[in-house]
Design an enzyme around this catalytic site. Structure first.
Site, PDB file in Angstrom:
ATOM      1  CG  PHE A   1      -1.960  -1.099   1.159  1.00  0.00           C
ATOM      2  CD1 PHE A   1      -3.147  -0.926   0.468  1.00  0.00           C
ATOM      3  CD2 PHE A   1      -1.713  -2.320   1.766  1.00  0.00           C
ATOM      4  CE1 PHE A   1      -4.080  -1.951   0.386  1.00  0.00           C
ATOM      5  CE2 PHE A   1      -2.641  -3.355   1.700  1.00  0.00           C
ATOM      6  CZ  PHE A   1      -3.832  -3.178   1.010  1.00  0.00           C
TER       7      PHE A   1
ATOM      8  CE  LYS B   1      -2.427  -1.834  -4.244  1.00  0.00           C
ATOM      9  NZ  LYS B   1      -1.831  -0.709  -3.563  1.00  0.00           N
TER      10      LYS B   1
ATOM     11  CG  ASN C   1      -4.975   1.201  -5.309  1.00  0.00           C
ATOM     12  OD1 ASN C   1      -4.733   1.794  -4.256  1.00  0.00           O
ATOM     13  ND2 ASN C   1      -4.023   0.688  -6.050  1.00  0.00           N
TER      14      ASN C   1
ATOM     15  CB  ALA D   1     -11.936  19.181  -7.332  1.00  0.00           C
TER      16      ALA D   1
ATOM     17  CB  CYS E   1      -1.437   1.973  -8.440  1.00  0.00           C
ATOM     18  SG  CYS E   1       0.164   1.229  -8.100  1.00  0.00           S
TER      19      CYS E   1
ATOM     20  CE  LYS F   1       2.043   9.736  -5.187  1.00  0.00           C
ATOM     21  NZ  LYS F   1       1.479   9.006  -4.077  1.00  0.00           N
TER      22      LYS F   1
ATOM     23  NE  ARG G   1       5.153   3.487 -13.581  1.00  0.00           N
ATOM     24  CZ  ARG G   1       5.530   2.459 -12.822  1.00  0.00           C
ATOM     25  NH1 ARG G   1       5.535   1.241 -13.309  1.00  0.00           N
ATOM     26  NH2 ARG G   1       5.898   2.641 -11.562  1.00  0.00           N
TER      27      ARG G   1
HETATM   28  P1  NAD Z   1       8.115  -1.216 -11.453  1.00  0.00           P
HETATM   29  O1  NAD Z   1       7.787  -1.281 -12.887  1.00  0.00           O
HETATM   30  O2  NAD Z   1       8.648   0.056 -10.879  1.00  0.00           O
HETATM   31  O3  NAD Z   1       9.170  -2.357 -11.073  1.00  0.00           O
HETATM   32  C1  NAD Z   1       9.069  -3.681 -11.481  1.00  0.00           C
HETATM   33  C2  NAD Z   1      10.470  -4.245 -11.681  1.00  0.00           C
HETATM   34  O4  NAD Z   1      10.365  -5.621 -12.027  1.00  0.00           O
HETATM   35  C3  NAD Z   1      11.251  -3.575 -12.795  1.00  0.00           C
HETATM   36  O5  NAD Z   1      12.492  -3.100 -12.306  1.00  0.00           O
HETATM   37  C4  NAD Z   1      11.454  -4.695 -13.824  1.00  0.00           C
HETATM   38  O6  NAD Z   1      12.694  -4.613 -14.509  1.00  0.00           O
HETATM   39  C5  NAD Z   1      11.388  -5.909 -12.948  1.00  0.00           C
HETATM   40  N1  NAD Z   1      11.088  -7.147 -13.664  1.00  0.00           N
HETATM   41  C6  NAD Z   1      10.241  -7.368 -14.690  1.00  0.00           C
HETATM   42  N2  NAD Z   1      10.255  -8.656 -15.056  1.00  0.00           N
HETATM   43  C7  NAD Z   1      11.148  -9.280 -14.242  1.00  0.00           C
HETATM   44  C8  NAD Z   1      11.607 -10.607 -14.135  1.00  0.00           C
HETATM   45  N3  NAD Z   1      11.161 -11.549 -14.953  1.00  0.00           N
HETATM   46  N4  NAD Z   1      12.517 -10.887 -13.187  1.00  0.00           N
HETATM   47  C9  NAD Z   1      13.002  -9.919 -12.368  1.00  0.00           C
HETATM   48  N5  NAD Z   1      12.590  -8.641 -12.433  1.00  0.00           N
HETATM   49  C10 NAD Z   1      11.680  -8.322 -13.360  1.00  0.00           C
HETATM   50  O7  NAD Z   1       6.798  -1.663 -10.702  1.00  0.00           O
HETATM   51  P2  NAD Z   1       6.289  -1.166  -9.259  1.00  0.00           P
HETATM   52  O8  NAD Z   1       5.710   0.195  -9.390  1.00  0.00           O
HETATM   53  O9  NAD Z   1       7.339  -1.412  -8.257  1.00  0.00           O
HETATM   54  O10 NAD Z   1       5.064  -2.164  -9.037  1.00  0.00           O
HETATM   55  C11 NAD Z   1       5.250  -3.546  -8.772  1.00  0.00           C
HETATM   56  C12 NAD Z   1       3.928  -4.122  -8.328  1.00  0.00           C
HETATM   57  O11 NAD Z   1       3.506  -3.500  -7.111  1.00  0.00           O
HETATM   58  C13 NAD Z   1       2.784  -3.915  -9.318  1.00  0.00           C
HETATM   59  O12 NAD Z   1       1.928  -5.014  -9.266  1.00  0.00           O
HETATM   60  C14 NAD Z   1       2.079  -2.691  -8.767  1.00  0.00           C
HETATM   61  O13 NAD Z   1       0.732  -2.646  -9.131  1.00  0.00           O
HETATM   62  C15 NAD Z   1       2.234  -2.893  -7.270  1.00  0.00           C
HETATM   63  N6  NAD Z   1       2.216  -1.661  -6.467  1.00  0.00           N
HETATM   64  C16 NAD Z   1       2.856  -0.545  -6.920  1.00  0.00           C
HETATM   65  C17 NAD Z   1       2.838   0.603  -6.125  1.00  0.00           C
HETATM   66  C18 NAD Z   1       3.509   1.862  -6.594  1.00  0.00           C
HETATM   67  O14 NAD Z   1       3.218   2.910  -6.019  1.00  0.00           O
HETATM   68  N7  NAD Z   1       4.395   1.824  -7.577  1.00  0.00           N
HETATM   69  C19 NAD Z   1       2.185   0.593  -4.890  1.00  0.00           C
HETATM   70  C20 NAD Z   1       1.563  -0.566  -4.460  1.00  0.00           C
HETATM   71  C21 NAD Z   1       1.586  -1.698  -5.269  1.00  0.00           C
END
Ligand code: NAD
Length: 435
Positions: free
Chosen positions: A150, A205, A209, A253, A261, A322, A329
């Site tokens: 989160f 989760k 969101n 707003a 996400c 933000k 993204r």
């Molecule tokens: P991200 O894209 O920043 O990072 C993901 C990483 O995984 C990248 O560095 C990529 O190179 C790596 N990767 C891809 N395929 C791979 C593989 N086969 N082996 C090893 N590494 C690999 O993503 P994120 O923002 O950290 O999000 C990750 C997850 O967490 C998602 O499901 C997202 O929805 C969730 N999430 C994100 C946030 C956020 O604020 N970014 C918050 C909560 C949950």
């Protein structure tokens, strides 16, 4: 504990650093060789306040190492966290390619019993699918846990060091205990570790969101009504926010939610609900309204210039979705920048940290400016897209002196319309009362 983090992105690196900081030994693994090379050199590829110090401290103390080798990461760890991308597929569902591929990879390298934890946001039933992969492999006991994340970009480190709650989805008591132990240092003030079944954890989760996206969207849509009836959304925000059942947060707003996400998670929950013969109609509306909301300032801009945008110069303050992050993204700024360029507008943009990412998308088509004021030189209008603190109290007289025409489109309602007008500007906000 010996921990591996697979996927060292926004979530992975923050979690890895926090687990290392509480004394665990952590391997952060990623397939991105350049990223891992940078981490090894002490270069943190994302902007996240406070993170660099924690990463460097734990690397120096030998608790945090980086690798591109999945086999090494699997063999050396008791608990393996998947922090992999789950992007939106073409049909709106969450794309589980990375999660499934890595699960199969892990299964091939097992050398002892392990706990595999999904921190990735995954649809209901994914843990079950992952479990089947490990069951088919057979040799060692693998407990698969849903442990949704989160954290909020921009305050990710603090969110991880002091989470509001930890959700653990497992039906195995021993695994729940191991997870409780791991998180114990982060919840010493009494915030709850809530253990539930896997499916409920997965859905929690998406529920969080989607609820937040709905709250924002409600206010945005109401703001648009305010403009029609001559009310001011800021008064309404204050008026309803003081009711504890509603709460003060997430009532501002603006020009729509973005980021990696909310948009994809809302769409994925829509898809899950449709697949299970219970379409969540409210989320369809949220998604549609949000897409429209990203364009409301463009409509106002066009109207202000009587439809003639070609040849105009527009300054953009803020590109990140933000403040306090470099993440662009699904940022509303991307919709605005692309639309302006299409209209033949010269765009001069400034963002304190997100410009390198935006440059990769727009190259020389957008003039990226070192300072916020530099973007205003000779501009016909300013659009405030992201509410960075440094944009809140600018020198309006100076701004007026360098702009071609003094017009502000305030996409985040950070200015007092009265003050801006008194400074000689034409002001447009979101749902503000026009006098
Ligand atoms: P991200 O894209 O920043 O990072 C993901 C990483 O995984 C990248 O560095 C990529 O190179 C790596 N990767 C891809 N395929 C791979 C593989 N086969 N082996 C090893 N590494 C690999 O993503 P994120 O923002 O950290 O999000 C990750 C997850 O967490 C998602 O499901 C997202 O929805 C969730 N999430 C994100 C946030 C956020 O604020 N970014 C918050 C909560 C949950």
């Amino acid at each position: 504990m010996r921990i591996s983090i697979i996927g060292t992105g926004y979530v992975g690196i923050v979690q890895g650093a926090c687990f290392a900081d509480t004394g665990n030994t952590v391997i952060c693994m990623d397939i991105d060789k350049k990223k891992i090379k940078n981490f090894k050199k002490g270069i943190i590829p994302i902007y996240e306040p406070g993170l660099e110090e924690v990463v460097k401290r734990n690397v120096k103390d030998g608790r945090l190492v980086f690798s591109t080798n999945l086999k090494f990461a699997v063999e050396k760890s008791q608990v393996i966290f998947l922090c992999l991308p789950t992007p939106q597929s073409e049909d709106g569902s969450a794309d589980l390619t990375h999660v499934m591929k890595v699960s199969k990879g892990i299964a091939g390298y097992l050398n002892e019993a392990k706990i595999v934890v999904s921190k990735s946001t995954v649809p209901v039933g994914t843990v079950e699918k992952m479990r089947k992969i490990f069951e088919n492999n057979g040799k060692y006991d693998v407990q698969v846990v849903s442990n949704p994340e989160f954290l909020k970009e921009g305050s990710a480190l603090q969110d991880s060091l002091r989470p509001d709650r930890i959700i653990i989805g497992t039906s195995d008591e021993k695994t729940a205990d191991a997870m409780r132990e791991l998180y114990e240092p982060f919840v010493r003030t009494g915030n709850p570790v809530i253990v539930m079944d896997e499916k409920s954890a997965e859905l929690t989760k998406y529920a969080a969101n989607s609820f937040l996206a709905t709250k924002i969207t409600f206010m945005n849509d109401l703001a648009n009504l305010c403009e029609k009836v001559g009310a001011d959304i800021e008064w309404i925000r204050k008026g309803i926010g003081s009711d504890p059942r509603i709460g003060k947060n997430f009532l501002f707003a603006g020009i729509g939610y973005g980021g990696s996400c909310f948009p994809k998670d809302v769409k994925a929950l829509i898809k899950t609900s449709a697949n299970n013969a219970h379409p969540l109609r409210i989320l369809h509306a949220v998604d549609r309204i949000n897409e429209d909301q990203k364009k409301v300032l463009l409509v106002k801009l066009k109207k202000h210039f009587a439809g003639k945008l070609k040849g105009k110069t527009v300054a953009i303050w803020g590109i990140a979705f933000k403040p306090q992050t470099d993440d662009i993204r699904e940022a509303p700024a991307m919709v605005i920048l692309s639309s302006l360029l299409k209209e033949g507008v010269t765009v001069k943009a400034h963002d304190p940290v997100a410009m390198p990412h935006a440059k990769k998308v727009y190259g020389a088509r957008v003039q990226f400016c070192k300072t916020a004021y530099a973007a205003l030189n000779n501009a016909d209008a300013l659009i405030v897209v992201t509410e960075w603190n440094e944009f809140r109290k600018p020198d309006m007289l100076y701004m007026k002196s360098i702009m071609k025409s003094p017009v502000i489109f305030d996409g985040r309602n950070i200015y007092d319309p009265e003050e801006v007008r008194n400074a000689g500007f034409v002001y447009y906000g979101i749902g503000r009362k026009i006098k």
